[in-house]
Design an enzyme around this catalytic site. Structure first.
Site, PDB file in Angstrom:
ATOM      1  N   ASN A  83       0.848  -1.195   0.000  1.00 23.34           N
ATOM      2  CA  ASN A  83       0.000   0.000   0.000  1.00 23.34           C
ATOM      3  C   ASN A  83       0.874   1.231   0.000  1.00 23.34           C
ATOM      4  O   ASN A  83       1.963   1.252   0.568  1.00 23.34           O
ATOM      5  CB  ASN A  83      -0.966  -0.012   1.195  1.00 23.34           C
ATOM      6  CG  ASN A  83      -0.390   0.696   2.401  1.00 23.34           C
ATOM      7  OD1 ASN A  83      -0.430   1.932   2.493  1.00 23.34           O
ATOM      8  ND2 ASN A  83       0.164  -0.068   3.323  1.00 23.34           N
ATOM      9  N   SER A  84       0.350   2.248  -0.686  1.00 23.62           N
ATOM     10  CA  SER A  84       1.025   3.557  -0.654  1.00 23.62           C
ATOM     11  C   SER A  84      -0.056   4.614  -0.451  1.00 23.62           C
ATOM     12  O   SER A  84      -0.221   5.522  -1.258  1.00 23.62           O
ATOM     13  CB  SER A  84       1.805   3.802  -1.937  1.00 23.62           C
ATOM     14  OG  SER A  84       0.937   3.767  -3.046  1.00 23.62           O
ATOM     15  N   ASN A 141       4.278   7.340  14.970  1.00 27.09           N
ATOM     16  CA  ASN A 141       4.670   6.618  13.767  1.00 27.09           C
ATOM     17  C   ASN A 141       5.927   7.249  13.176  1.00 27.09           C
ATOM     18  O   ASN A 141       5.848   8.193  12.407  1.00 27.09           O
ATOM     19  CB  ASN A 141       3.502   6.662  12.762  1.00 27.09           C
ATOM     20  CG  ASN A 141       3.845   5.980  11.457  1.00 27.09           C
ATOM     21  OD1 ASN A 141       4.852   5.283  11.355  1.00 27.09           O
ATOM     22  ND2 ASN A 141       3.016   6.183  10.449  1.00 27.09           N
ATOM     23  N   CYS A 144       6.559   5.485   8.689  1.00 29.64           N
ATOM     24  CA  CYS A 144       5.726   5.320   7.492  1.00 29.64           C
ATOM     25  C   CYS A 144       6.584   5.378   6.240  1.00 29.64           C
ATOM     26  O   CYS A 144       7.309   6.337   6.029  1.00 29.64           O
ATOM     27  CB  CYS A 144       4.655   6.397   7.418  1.00 29.64           C
ATOM     28  SG  CYS A 144       3.575   6.148   6.013  1.00 29.64           S
ATOM     29  N   THR A 207       5.193  -1.408   7.895  1.00 27.93           N
ATOM     30  CA  THR A 207       5.343  -2.187   6.659  1.00 27.93           C
ATOM     31  C   THR A 207       6.785  -2.166   6.144  1.00 27.93           C
ATOM     32  O   THR A 207       7.567  -1.263   6.456  1.00 27.93           O
ATOM     33  CB  THR A 207       4.415  -1.617   5.568  1.00 27.93           C
ATOM     34  OG1 THR A 207       4.663  -0.216   5.456  1.00 27.93           O
ATOM     35  CG2 THR A 207       2.964  -1.853   5.915  1.00 27.93           C
TER      36      THR A 207
HETATM   37  C1  FMN Z   1      -3.762   0.085   4.111  1.00 25.67           C
HETATM   38  C2  FMN Z   1      -2.791   0.287   5.243  1.00 25.67           C
HETATM   39  C3  FMN Z   1      -2.697   1.536   5.842  1.00 25.67           C
HETATM   40  C4  FMN Z   1      -1.789   1.725   6.910  1.00 25.67           C
HETATM   41  N1  FMN Z   1      -1.723   2.955   7.519  1.00 25.67           N
HETATM   42  C5  FMN Z   1      -0.885   3.132   8.579  1.00 25.67           C
HETATM   43  C6  FMN Z   1      -0.845   4.380   9.278  1.00 25.67           C
HETATM   44  O1  FMN Z   1      -1.580   5.324   8.968  1.00 25.67           O
HETATM   45  N2  FMN Z   1       0.030   4.501  10.324  1.00 25.67           N
HETATM   46  C7  FMN Z   1       0.836   3.453  10.729  1.00 25.67           C
HETATM   47  O2  FMN Z   1       1.600   3.599  11.685  1.00 25.67           O
HETATM   48  N3  FMN Z   1       0.787   2.263  10.094  1.00 25.67           N
HETATM   49  C8  FMN Z   1      -0.046   2.078   9.039  1.00 25.67           C
HETATM   50  N4  FMN Z   1      -0.103   0.852   8.424  1.00 25.67           N
HETATM   51  C9  FMN Z   1       0.751  -0.255   8.912  1.00 25.67           C
HETATM   52  C10 FMN Z   1      -0.040  -1.203   9.836  1.00 25.67           C
HETATM   53  O3  FMN Z   1      -0.544  -0.509  10.963  1.00 25.67           O
HETATM   54  C11 FMN Z   1       0.841  -2.393  10.300  1.00 25.67           C
HETATM   55  O4  FMN Z   1       1.933  -1.878  11.030  1.00 25.67           O
HETATM   56  C12 FMN Z   1       1.394  -3.207   9.133  1.00 25.67           C
HETATM   57  O5  FMN Z   1       0.467  -3.283   8.082  1.00 25.67           O
HETATM   58  C13 FMN Z   1       1.814  -4.624   9.546  1.00 25.67           C
HETATM   59  O6  FMN Z   1       0.712  -5.368  10.038  1.00 25.67           O
HETATM   60  P1  FMN Z   1      -0.216  -6.337   9.099  1.00 25.67           P
HETATM   61  O7  FMN Z   1       0.729  -7.189   8.288  1.00 25.67           O
HETATM   62  O8  FMN Z   1      -1.061  -7.097  10.052  1.00 25.67           O
HETATM   63  O9  FMN Z   1      -1.013  -5.424   8.221  1.00 25.67           O
HETATM   64  C14 FMN Z   1      -0.981   0.646   7.356  1.00 25.67           C
HETATM   65  C15 FMN Z   1      -1.105  -0.612   6.742  1.00 25.67           C
HETATM   66  C16 FMN Z   1      -1.996  -0.818   5.698  1.00 25.67           C
HETATM   67  C17 FMN Z   1      -2.099  -2.180   5.063  1.00 25.67           C
END
Ligand code: FMN
Length: 317
Positions: A83-84, A141, A144, A207
């Site tokens: 995702n971006s 955070n 990011c 991520t």
């Molecule tokens: C669509 C999407 C949006 C995200 N937005 C944020 C964000 O705004 N702030 C943040 O700290 N992490 C964000 N993340 C990261 C997630 O909170 C998490 O750290 C990461 O996806 C790993 O966990 P997962 O594999 O269970 O998704 C986002 C991840 C995804 C997939």
């Protein structure tokens, strides 16, 4: 919803005690949602009750409103997604005007994820959010991968991690969680910097930076070229990092990265996380976190575990 209302096998004996304490943050159970994958918690109410969870973490917040990155912003990958999004959000003032009151109606803890383009942004966010009792803690955070300026650059420089943590801590009295980036050689070095800066809790991982190419068009799939990889593909990396940090640093951890079911969640607890966050799984099934919580409770019954804390970091050997 109490444990009685969740789908639990009650044939076993004592109801397990699921409460976990992460420094100053007391949670009724160890299952949380990860920022950016659960909106503000109200979008999912048709599918599940967020109040059964230990906490919800809301979308990343920046000082100014942010419209996010060029589309496409999502790409599927084997066992995961890129995702971006680019931290699309209404900005600090609108968040306070329109969201805080609603967040205060939850009977679970609400964590607010803050992001910045500069150290000054983190100062503004922590100062302005400090008076709101609706917020149980800030997740900072520093990791990011999807914004041009700042973002991950902070999370890969231990001096900046230290400085941001210290400045947020000086302005915000509640629990401060520092969210670490996996896009580093030595995760323990970053965890140490956050610890020295005064972090109460660490969360990891955000991520992993990645990309995908459409060979027909000879173009990158994401409008922003690169994005953050999440989902099952990152779980072994996340688990390894949680384990390494748990071994080296004496701070409570929130583990995340590819948690899709209760077994995944239990792996993180055994590796040393005091709680887990569910991210990408929410995008497949908005009730994933509740199912994971139920699975953990059933595991406790099966294994005759009276207190969930007894399995945190309880890896044998
Ligand atoms: C669509 C999407 C949006 C995200 N937005 C944020 C964000 O705004 N702030 C943040 O700290 N992490 C964000 N993340 C990261 C997630 O909170 C998490 O750290 C990461 O996806 C790993 O966990 P997962 O594999 O269970 O998704 C986002 C991840 C995804 C997939």
């Amino acid at each position: 919803m109490s444990n009685d209302e969740l789908s639990i096998d009650h044939t076993a004996k004592n109801e397990p005690d699921l409460r976990v304490r992460l420094g100053p943050l007391q949670l009724k159970n160890p299952v949380l949602t990860a920022s950016g994958t659960f909106g503000y918690g109200d979008e999912v109410r048709d599918f599940m009750d967020p109040n059964v969870l230990g906490a919800i973490t809301v979308k990343g917040l920046t000082v100014e409103p942010t419209s996010g990155n060029k589309t496409p912003r999502i790409a599927e990958t084997p066992a995961g997604m890129l995702n971006s999004i680019g931290l699309e959000n209404p900005g600090l003032e609108k968040f306070i005007e329109e969201k805080i009151e609603l967040l205060g109606e939850f009977s679970t803890e609400v964590l607010v994820n803050i992001s910045g383009h500069s150290v000054e942004d983190f100062i503004i966010l922590s100062e302005r959010l400090a008076p709101f009792e609706e917020i149980a803690g800030l997740e900072v955070n520093v990791s990011c991968p999807n914004i041009d300026k700042g973002g991950m650059a902070f999370g890969t420089d231990p001096d900046l991690v230290y400085e941001i943590t210290r400045k947020v801590k000086a302005r915000y009295d509640g629990p401060v969680i520092v969210k670490l980036s996996p896009n580093v050689t030595d995760i323990v070095e970053m965890a140490q910097a956050a610890d020295e800066g005064g972090a109460d809790i660490l969360s990891l991982i955000n991520t992993l930076l990645g990309m995908a190419i459409n060979v027909q068009k000879r173009e990158t799939v994401l409008g922003n070229t690169m994005g953050g990889l999440s989902g099952p593909a990152v779980k072994p990396v996340a688990l390894r990092m949680v384990y390494e940090v748990a071994e080296a640093i004496d701070l409570p951890l929130i583990g995340m990265g590819g948690i899709m079911n209760s077994e995944d969640a239990l792996e993180f607890l055994l590796a040393g996380a005091s709680a887990v966050s569910v991210g990408t799984a929410n995008l497949i099934d908005p009730a994933a976190s509740v199912n994971i919580l139920e699975g953990i409770i059933n595991y406790c019954y099966e294994q005759e575990i009276d207190d969930i804390n007894s399995i945190i970091g309880a890896l044998k050997g």
